[in-house]
Design an enzyme around this catalytic site. Sequence first.
Site, short mmCIF file in Angstrom:
data_model
loop_
_atom_site.label_atom_id
_atom_site.label_comp_id
_atom_site.label_asym_id
_atom_site.label_seq_id
_atom_site.Cartn_x
_atom_site.Cartn_y
_atom_site.Cartn_z
N ASN A 1 0.87 -1.18 0.00
CA ASN A 1 0.00 0.00 0.00
C ASN A 1 0.91 1.22 0.00
O ASN A 1 1.55 1.51 1.01
CB ASN A 1 -0.88 -0.06 1.26
CG ASN A 1 -1.74 1.19 1.42
OD1 ASN A 1 -1.75 2.07 0.56
ND2 ASN A 1 -2.45 1.26 2.54
N LYS B 1 0.13 4.27 -0.22
CA LYS B 1 -0.49 5.43 0.45
C LYS B 1 -0.29 6.72 -0.37
O LYS B 1 -0.22 6.66 -1.59
CB LYS B 1 0.04 5.54 1.89
CG LYS B 1 -0.19 4.24 2.67
CD LYS B 1 0.01 4.35 4.15
CE LYS B 1 -0.25 3.00 4.79
NZ LYS B 1 -0.12 3.02 6.25
N HIS C 1 -9.42 0.78 5.27
CA HIS C 1 -8.13 0.95 5.95
C HIS C 1 -8.36 1.91 7.13
O HIS C 1 -9.15 2.85 7.04
CB HIS C 1 -7.09 1.52 4.98
CG HIS C 1 -5.72 1.50 5.56
ND1 HIS C 1 -5.31 2.45 6.47
CD2 HIS C 1 -4.69 0.66 5.38
CE1 HIS C 1 -4.05 2.18 6.83
NE2 HIS C 1 -3.66 1.09 6.19
N GLU D 1 -6.78 4.31 8.20
CA GLU D 1 -6.56 5.74 7.91
C GLU D 1 -7.80 6.34 7.24
O GLU D 1 -8.08 7.54 7.39
CB GLU D 1 -5.30 5.90 7.05
CG GLU D 1 -4.04 5.66 7.88
CD GLU D 1 -2.84 5.13 7.14
OE1 GLU D 1 -2.81 5.18 5.89
OE2 GLU D 1 -1.90 4.66 7.81
N GLU E 1 -5.32 -5.28 10.93
CA GLU E 1 -4.37 -4.17 11.00
C GLU E 1 -4.53 -3.43 12.32
O GLU E 1 -5.34 -2.49 12.40
CB GLU E 1 -4.70 -3.19 9.87
CG GLU E 1 -4.87 -3.83 8.51
CD GLU E 1 -3.84 -3.32 7.57
OE1 GLU E 1 -3.45 -2.15 7.63
OE2 GLU E 1 -3.37 -4.11 6.78
N GLY F 1 2.57 2.03 10.85
CA GLY F 1 3.49 3.16 10.70
C GLY F 1 4.23 3.51 11.99
O GLY F 1 4.87 4.56 12.07
N SER G 1 3.49 -2.44 10.33
CA SER G 1 4.95 -2.47 10.49
C SER G 1 5.58 -3.80 10.06
O SER G 1 6.50 -4.28 10.72
CB SER G 1 5.35 -2.10 11.91
OG SER G 1 4.96 -0.77 12.20
P1 PGA Z 1 2.98 0.09 7.74
O1 PGA Z 1 1.48 0.24 7.17
O2 PGA Z 1 3.52 -1.19 7.14
O3 PGA Z 1 3.68 1.31 7.27
O4 PGA Z 1 2.85 -0.01 9.21
C1 PGA Z 1 0.64 -0.88 7.17
C2 PGA Z 1 -0.71 -0.54 6.63
O5 PGA Z 1 -1.12 0.61 6.68
O6 PGA Z 1 -1.40 -1.44 6.14
#
Ligand code: PGA
Length: 264
Positions: free
Chosen positions: A12, A14, A97, A99, A166, A172, A216
């Site tokens: 992803n 983003k 997601h 976010e 998640e 992140g 992560s």
């Molecule tokens: P990250 O993001 O690997 O940067 O923690 C994971 C995600 O948002 O699915």
Amino acid sequence: MQPTGQLLILGNWKMHLTQQAAGQLAATVAALKVERRVVVGVAPAFVHLPIVADMLIGSDIWLGAQTCHEQPEGAFTGDVGAPMLADMGCRFVIAGHSERRQFHHETSVQVRRKAEAAIKNGLHAVVCVGETPEQRESGTYLNVIEKQLRESLPIAGRDKLTVSYEPVWAIGTGKTATSADIEEVHRHIRTVLHDLTLRHAALGNAEVPRVLYGGSVKANNALDILTLPVVDGVLVGGASLDPSAFAAIIKAAEASASNRNKVM
Ligand code: PGA
């Protein structure tokens, strides 16, 4: 694509990269030799879909989008419908997601409609669920995730559905859930999916979706995570922007897939 022992590794991207950088990254990913036991996909920002689609021509890498609108078309300024994504060559769409749930206030009902829109247009829907740090600390996380699953998962088209666990506190942040955390939640997710699938078996949708982990995932922890039998793949954020880290995660998936085959 449904559960065949193949592991799914999705990047992803983003809201990152320029058009040129997205094209370069896509070209690098497209050049990777990926074993058939592993399926790889990338989800760039909408504006980069055309260049990434071009770079992926001739490869088996799946093109995906980070969200879609629940309606196929209409007066929805700034949004993109699932038919547009299918037309662009997308194979999957991420729905719900954290976010999006957090910054765009997407509800589980909206997430379900988005997933339904994706599936209706022949795309795989990757529905994300996960608890906040507060929900983890208060010990309510399994209930939270169960509610999200029951409200966010579409009834029809199970063969095109993937769930991704998640934990918001791991996204992140560099904090990865432990193997025990992942196993506990994935087991619970599977129980709920089993229940939902049984309930909908009468409708002819008896497929059990794949369950990914995201949060992560890096080159140095991917093998531990992908070795867990309850994990069918990973959704990778930050590390998917680094070609060598993403390649290492794919290698970890190949190693895990070959061990699984031996066990079977
Ligand atoms: P990250 O993001 O690997 O940067 O923690 C994971 C995600 O948002 O699915």
